[in-house]
Write an enzyme that holds these catalytic residues in place. Structure first.
Site, PDB file in Angstrom:
ATOM      1  N   SER A   1      44.431  25.906  45.702  1.00 16.78           N
ATOM      2  CA  SER A   1      44.035  25.728  44.298  1.00 16.78           C
ATOM      3  C   SER A   1      44.474  24.321  43.897  1.00 16.78           C
ATOM      4  CB  SER A   1      44.779  26.765  43.445  1.00 16.78           C
ATOM      5  OG  SER A   1      44.741  26.415  42.078  1.00 16.78           O
TER       6      SER A   1
ATOM      7  N   TYR B   1      52.823  31.618  41.213  1.00 15.82           N
ATOM      8  CA  TYR B   1      51.460  31.361  41.728  1.00 15.82           C
ATOM      9  C   TYR B   1      51.318  29.915  42.191  1.00 15.82           C
ATOM     10  CZ  TYR B   1      46.428  30.772  41.992  1.00 15.82           C
ATOM     11  OH  TYR B   1      45.163  30.463  42.446  1.00 15.82           O
TER      12      TYR B   1
HETATM   13  N1  LIG Z   1      39.116  31.794  40.117  1.00 17.21           N
HETATM   14  C1  LIG Z   1      39.862  30.684  39.984  1.00 17.21           C
HETATM   15  O1  LIG Z   1      39.905  30.047  38.896  1.00 17.21           O
HETATM   16  C2  LIG Z   1      40.634  30.164  41.172  1.00 17.21           C
HETATM   17  C3  LIG Z   1      41.099  28.834  41.119  1.00 17.21           C
HETATM   18  C4  LIG Z   1      41.799  28.328  42.194  1.00 17.21           C
HETATM   19  C5  LIG Z   1      42.042  29.129  43.305  1.00 17.21           C
HETATM   20  N2  LIG Z   1      41.592  30.416  43.346  1.00 17.21           N
HETATM   21  C6  LIG Z   1      41.871  31.207  44.547  1.00 17.21           C
HETATM   22  O2  LIG Z   1      40.665  31.685  45.094  1.00 17.21           O
HETATM   23  C7  LIG Z   1      40.911  32.855  45.865  1.00 17.21           C
HETATM   24  C8  LIG Z   1      39.871  33.907  45.522  1.00 17.21           C
HETATM   25  O3  LIG Z   1      40.047  34.284  44.168  1.00 17.21           O
HETATM   26  P1  LIG Z   1      38.824  34.634  43.193  1.00 17.21           P
HETATM   27  O4  LIG Z   1      38.845  33.668  42.100  1.00 17.21           O
HETATM   28  O5  LIG Z   1      37.570  34.844  43.955  1.00 17.21           O
HETATM   29  O6  LIG Z   1      39.393  36.014  42.585  1.00 17.21           O
HETATM   30  P2  LIG Z   1      38.833  37.508  42.661  1.00 17.21           P
HETATM   31  O7  LIG Z   1      37.426  37.559  42.226  1.00 17.21           O
HETATM   32  O8  LIG Z   1      39.858  38.314  41.921  1.00 17.21           O
HETATM   33  O9  LIG Z   1      38.896  37.857  44.228  1.00 17.21           O
HETATM   34  C9  LIG Z   1      40.095  38.117  44.895  1.00 17.21           C
HETATM   35  C10 LIG Z   1      39.774  38.775  46.222  1.00 17.21           C
HETATM   36  O10 LIG Z   1      41.010  39.052  46.901  1.00 17.21           O
HETATM   37  C11 LIG Z   1      41.013  40.429  47.283  1.00 17.21           C
HETATM   38  N3  LIG Z   1      42.362  40.957  47.309  1.00 17.21           N
HETATM   39  C12 LIG Z   1      43.264  41.002  46.277  1.00 17.21           C
HETATM   40  N4  LIG Z   1      44.372  41.619  46.666  1.00 17.21           N
HETATM   41  C13 LIG Z   1      44.184  41.983  47.963  1.00 17.21           C
HETATM   42  C14 LIG Z   1      44.988  42.668  48.919  1.00 17.21           C
HETATM   43  N5  LIG Z   1      46.225  43.105  48.615  1.00 17.21           N
HETATM   44  N6  LIG Z   1      44.484  42.887  50.163  1.00 17.21           N
HETATM   45  C15 LIG Z   1      43.234  42.463  50.468  1.00 17.21           C
HETATM   46  N7  LIG Z   1      42.431  41.794  49.619  1.00 17.21           N
HETATM   47  C16 LIG Z   1      42.909  41.576  48.378  1.00 17.21           C
HETATM   48  C17 LIG Z   1      40.157  41.110  46.241  1.00 17.21           C
HETATM   49  O11 LIG Z   1      39.602  42.301  46.751  1.00 17.21           O
HETATM   50  P3  LIG Z   1      40.144  43.786  46.477  1.00 17.21           P
HETATM   51  O12 LIG Z   1      40.629  43.841  45.067  1.00 17.21           O
HETATM   52  O13 LIG Z   1      38.926  44.593  46.768  1.00 17.21           O
HETATM   53  O14 LIG Z   1      41.216  43.994  47.488  1.00 17.21           O
HETATM   54  C18 LIG Z   1      39.033  40.094  46.050  1.00 17.21           C
HETATM   55  O15 LIG Z   1      38.067  40.239  47.056  1.00 17.21           O
HETATM   56  C19 LIG Z   1      42.348  33.263  45.558  1.00 17.21           C
HETATM   57  O16 LIG Z   1      43.186  32.876  46.631  1.00 17.21           O
HETATM   58  C20 LIG Z   1      42.695  32.473  44.301  1.00 17.21           C
HETATM   59  O17 LIG Z   1      44.072  32.190  44.201  1.00 17.21           O
HETATM   60  C21 LIG Z   1      40.886  30.943  42.302  1.00 17.21           C
END
Ligand SMILES: NC(=O)c1ccc[n+]([C@@H]2O[C@H](COP(=O)([O-])OP(=O)(O)OC[C@H]3O[C@@H](n4cnc5c(N)ncnc54)[C@H](OP(=O)(O)O)[C@@H]3O)[C@@H](O)[C@H]2O)c1
Length: 262
Positions: free
Chosen positions: A141, A154
């Site tokens: 991130s 985080y």
């Molecule tokens: N969205 C943002 O603004 C942003 C910005 C910078 C970085 N990121 C990073 O991008 C990545 C993806 O996030 P996103 O934004 O796409 O969020 P998201 O829509 O909440 O997706 C998170 C994913 O992680 C899975 N997950 C969560 N806990 C888990 C566990 N214990 N075991 C296995 N899978 C798990 C969830 O699936 P289940 O709930 O089905 O397990 C889901 O598929 C993350 O690493 C986040 O830190 C996001």
């Protein structure tokens, strides 16, 4: 003995950036293994990809924060006759609020998923990836570039992901395998709701789509780039950050993060 099925394994593929990374990779001809806890969402994505004429992805429902997850996932791959040549460590979550007011166990769970599982999966699959001159994409991130009062744990997990990814990439360099670290800024997904971030406060920030982030991450991984930050304003912020004293940065981040709390 039949040839193993060579797969790209995507964690956190049930939604958001991970699901779109899977779509982009399928479109580019990769055979996939999709991992997350929500089996219904993974099955729906696998069916969507299969409907385009691509091989149906393998689906593994697993809590990656649980102890032994990397070994269990490796066993699931070998039972399916699959070898991991591309690994996308995308699963992760954040929590917004002061570290002392947030639940301690939940913050430790975050470290288990964002740091421990990502490390263990990278190390577990790296020998096969190195042998295949394959690729790892670790999702960090822009939070990796600064401390984050208001989301302290985080931000620290993502600083670890960036540091670990760059170092592992250097260690794997002689093998021809590459490690890329994807650093998105604010991206519209379920991340915000899970983190306890307020919708109204977020509206003031420009969000990228998860598809735009996935396309940038995929292109950087395939080009073997060490790191990619998505979006022009995020790139500018990351370039300017080292020039600004921490004594100025810390209270600004604290104010911004606390304002975003639900
Ligand atoms: N969205 C943002 O603004 C942003 C910005 C910078 C970085 N990121 C990073 O991008 C990545 C993806 O996030 P996103 O934004 O796409 O969020 P998201 O829509 O909440 O997706 C998170 C994913 O992680 C899975 N997950 C969560 N806990 C888990 C566990 N214990 N075991 C296995 N899978 C798990 C969830 O699936 P289940 O709930 O089905 O397990 C889901 O598929 C993350 O690493 C986040 O830190 C996001």
């Amino acid at each position: 003995m039949s040839e193993p099925r060579r797969v790209a394994l995507v964690t956190g593929a049930s939604g958001g950036i991970g699901a779109d990374l899977a779509r982009v990779m399928a479109r580019n001809g990769h055979d996939l293994a999709l991992v997350a806890r929500s089996v219904d969402k993974l099955a729906a994505l696998a069916a969507e990809i299969a409907a385009t004429g691509r091989p149906a992805p393998l689906v593994v429902a697993m809590d990656l924060a649980a102890p032994g997850a990397a070994d269990a996932l490796a066993k699931a791959m070998s039972d399916a006759g699959a070898k991991v040549e591309l690994l996308v460590n995308n699963a992760g979550f954040g929590l917004n609020g002061a570290a002392l007011t947030l639940d301690r166990a939940e913050q430790a769970d975050m470290i288990d998923l964002n740091v421990r599982a990502l490390t263990d999966l990278s190390l577990r699959f790296a020998p096969d990836i190195a042998a295949a001159r394959g690729k790892i994409l670790n999702v960090a991130s822009v939070a990796a570039f600064l401390p984050g009062p208001g989301m302290a744990v985080y931000y620290a997990t993502k600083a670890y992901v960036l540091s670990f990814s760059e170092a592992l990439g250097e260690e794997l360099r002689p093998s021809g395998a590459t490690v890329t670290c994807l650093c998105p800024g604010y991206t519209a997904t379920d991340f915000q709701a899970r983190a306890g971030l307020a919708g109204a406060a977020l509206d003031k920030f420009p969000a990228m789509t998860s598809m735009a982030v996935a396309e940038a991450g995929y292109a950087a991984m395939m080009a073997g780039r060490r790191r990619v930050t998505t979006g022009l304003s995020n790139k500018i912020m990351v370039a300017l950050l080292p020039l600004i004293p921490r004594s100025l940065v810390l209270p600004i981040v604290a104010r911004l993060q606390m304002k975003r709390h639900v």
